[in-house]
Design a protein around this motif. Structure first.
Motif, short mmCIF file in Angstrom:
data_model
loop_
_atom_site.label_atom_id
_atom_site.label_comp_id
_atom_site.label_asym_id
_atom_site.label_seq_id
_atom_site.Cartn_x
_atom_site.Cartn_y
_atom_site.Cartn_z
N ASN A 70 -19.05 -38.11 -10.29
CA ASN A 70 -17.89 -38.54 -10.82
C ASN A 70 -16.76 -37.56 -10.19
O ASN A 70 -15.52 -37.92 -9.54
N GLN A 71 -17.04 -36.13 -10.27
CA GLN A 71 -16.20 -35.12 -9.70
C GLN A 71 -15.96 -35.19 -8.02
O GLN A 71 -15.04 -35.30 -7.37
N GLN A 72 -17.11 -35.57 -7.39
CA GLN A 72 -17.17 -35.74 -5.84
C GLN A 72 -16.83 -37.25 -5.69
O GLN A 72 -16.79 -37.49 -4.19
N LYS A 73 -16.37 -38.35 -6.70
CA LYS A 73 -15.90 -39.63 -5.97
C LYS A 73 -14.25 -39.48 -6.01
O LYS A 73 -13.92 -40.65 -6.10
N ASP A 74 -13.67 -38.35 -6.33
CA ASP A 74 -12.45 -38.32 -6.31
C ASP A 74 -11.77 -38.85 -5.06
O ASP A 74 -12.07 -38.72 -3.89
N ILE A 75 -10.84 -40.07 -5.22
CA ILE A 75 -10.37 -40.37 -4.07
C ILE A 75 -9.57 -39.58 -2.95
O ILE A 75 -9.71 -39.87 -1.67
N ASP A 76 -8.59 -38.67 -3.61
CA ASP A 76 -8.29 -37.63 -2.73
C ASP A 76 -9.28 -36.88 -1.97
O ASP A 76 -9.14 -36.54 -0.73
N PHE A 77 -10.30 -36.53 -2.52
CA PHE A 77 -11.34 -35.81 -2.01
C PHE A 77 -12.13 -36.70 -0.62
O PHE A 77 -12.32 -36.30 0.34
N PHE A 78 -12.25 -38.12 -1.07
CA PHE A 78 -12.77 -39.05 0.07
C PHE A 78 -11.73 -38.99 1.21
O PHE A 78 -12.34 -39.14 2.29
N ASN A 79 -10.46 -39.04 1.00
CA ASN A 79 -9.50 -39.49 1.83
C ASN A 79 -9.44 -38.18 2.74
O ASN A 79 -9.62 -38.29 3.99
N LYS A 80 -9.63 -36.87 2.19
CA LYS A 80 -9.64 -35.77 3.12
C LYS A 80 -10.88 -35.75 3.94
O LYS A 80 -11.03 -35.48 5.13
N GLU A 81 -12.27 -36.25 3.57
CA GLU A 81 -13.48 -36.37 4.22
C GLU A 81 -13.12 -37.31 5.16
O GLU A 81 -13.82 -37.20 6.38
N ALA A 82 -12.78 -38.54 4.87
CA ALA A 82 -12.43 -39.33 5.98
C ALA A 82 -11.58 -38.87 7.08
O ALA A 82 -11.73 -39.44 8.36
N ASN A 83 -10.29 -38.43 6.71
CA ASN A 83 -9.61 -37.82 7.75
C ASN A 83 -10.14 -36.67 8.66
O ASN A 83 -9.91 -36.94 9.82
N GLY A 84 -11.16 -36.11 8.10
CA GLY A 84 -11.91 -35.16 9.14
C GLY A 84 -12.66 -35.80 9.84
O GLY A 84 -12.58 -35.48 11.26
N ILE A 85 -13.32 -36.91 9.64
CA ILE A 85 -14.12 -37.84 10.51
C ILE A 85 -13.32 -38.59 11.56
O ILE A 85 -13.40 -38.44 12.86
N ILE A 86 -12.26 -38.85 11.17
CA ILE A 86 -11.39 -39.46 12.18
C ILE A 86 -10.87 -38.62 13.26
O ILE A 86 -10.65 -39.02 14.45
N GLY A 87 -10.43 -37.25 12.64
CA GLY A 87 -10.19 -36.31 13.64
C GLY A 87 -11.19 -35.91 14.62
O GLY A 87 -11.03 -35.88 15.77
N LEU A 88 -12.30 -35.93 14.14
CA LEU A 88 -13.54 -35.74 15.11
C LEU A 88 -13.71 -36.91 16.12
O LEU A 88 -13.86 -36.63 17.31
#
Length: 205
Positions: A70-88
């Motif tokens: 549940n801690q690692q399913k935080d929406i803000d955390f997911f958004n940060k991870e996704a933005n990193g992927i988009i940047g790559l």
């Protein structure tokens, strides 16, 4: 199942002093608001098994694991991870040649996730074809160390234990722990050696 695999490793290395980590491939699509997209949008979540967990009950450990997830399913955390992927991806699009794209992705060649990775694909709904299928196995390249694929079909779980070393170290203690949990109706196949095909793109100009 994740707890059982960690226990199997702890059984082989009873003096372990660092967490035994299960790295689980997790779908980010629902959290990002694109549940029905066909893009492969996953990240790894870590479930640690520590020395303190060896004295805990099954219920205590699974409760802790739900908290970690549940801690690692935080929406803000997911958004940060996704933005990193988009940047790559944006950098890859801007690279002028295939060679430059390879250089940008070179860091992935040495990525190693301690202690092992596990991917639960889910249940395959086969309907009338289920009577013809005993198990399903998926090929995935690039295994470094220990990796596990899990699939449910025809009322059974298929668990593929993959590794890039010759010793069949972890299967026996894993089966022993399943037996301790009352799961005894298991079938084990012989090892299936395979090699990863070479990528023909690397030979092109």
């Amino acid at each position: 199942m994740r707890r059982s695999r960690c226990q199997a490793i702890a059984k082989l290395f009873p003096d372990f002093d660092k967490p035994i980590n299960a790295n689980i491939a997790t779908d980010m699509r629902a959290a990002l608001g694109y549940e029905n997209t066909f893009k492969n949008t996953v990240k790894s979540m870590i479930l640690p098994y520590t020395k303190n967990d060896t004295s805990k009950t099954f219920k205590e450990i699974t409760t802790n694991y739900r908290t970690y997830l549940n801690q690692q399913k935080d929406i803000d955390f997911f958004n940060k991870e996704a933005n990193g992927i988009i940047g790559l991806y944006n950098k890859l699009d801007e690279a002028p040649s295939f060679e430059e794209k390879q250089k940008l992705l070179a860091f992935m060649e040495n990525i190693q996730l301690n202690t092992y990775t596990i991917s639960y694909i889910g249940q395959f709904i086969l309907n009338e074809n289920e009577q013809y299928i005993n198990s399903i196995h998926l090929y995935s390249a690039g295994t470094i160390g220990l990796s596990i694929n899990m699939i449910c079909t025809s009322g059974k779980f298929t668990i593929d234990v993959k590794h890039n070393y010759p010793e069949d170290t972890y299967v026996k203690p894993f089966l022993e722990i399943l037996a301790e949990l009352g799961i005894t109706n298991t079938q084990v196949s012989d090892s299936i050696p395979f090699t990863t095909p070479k990528d023909g793109l690397k030979n092109r100009n």
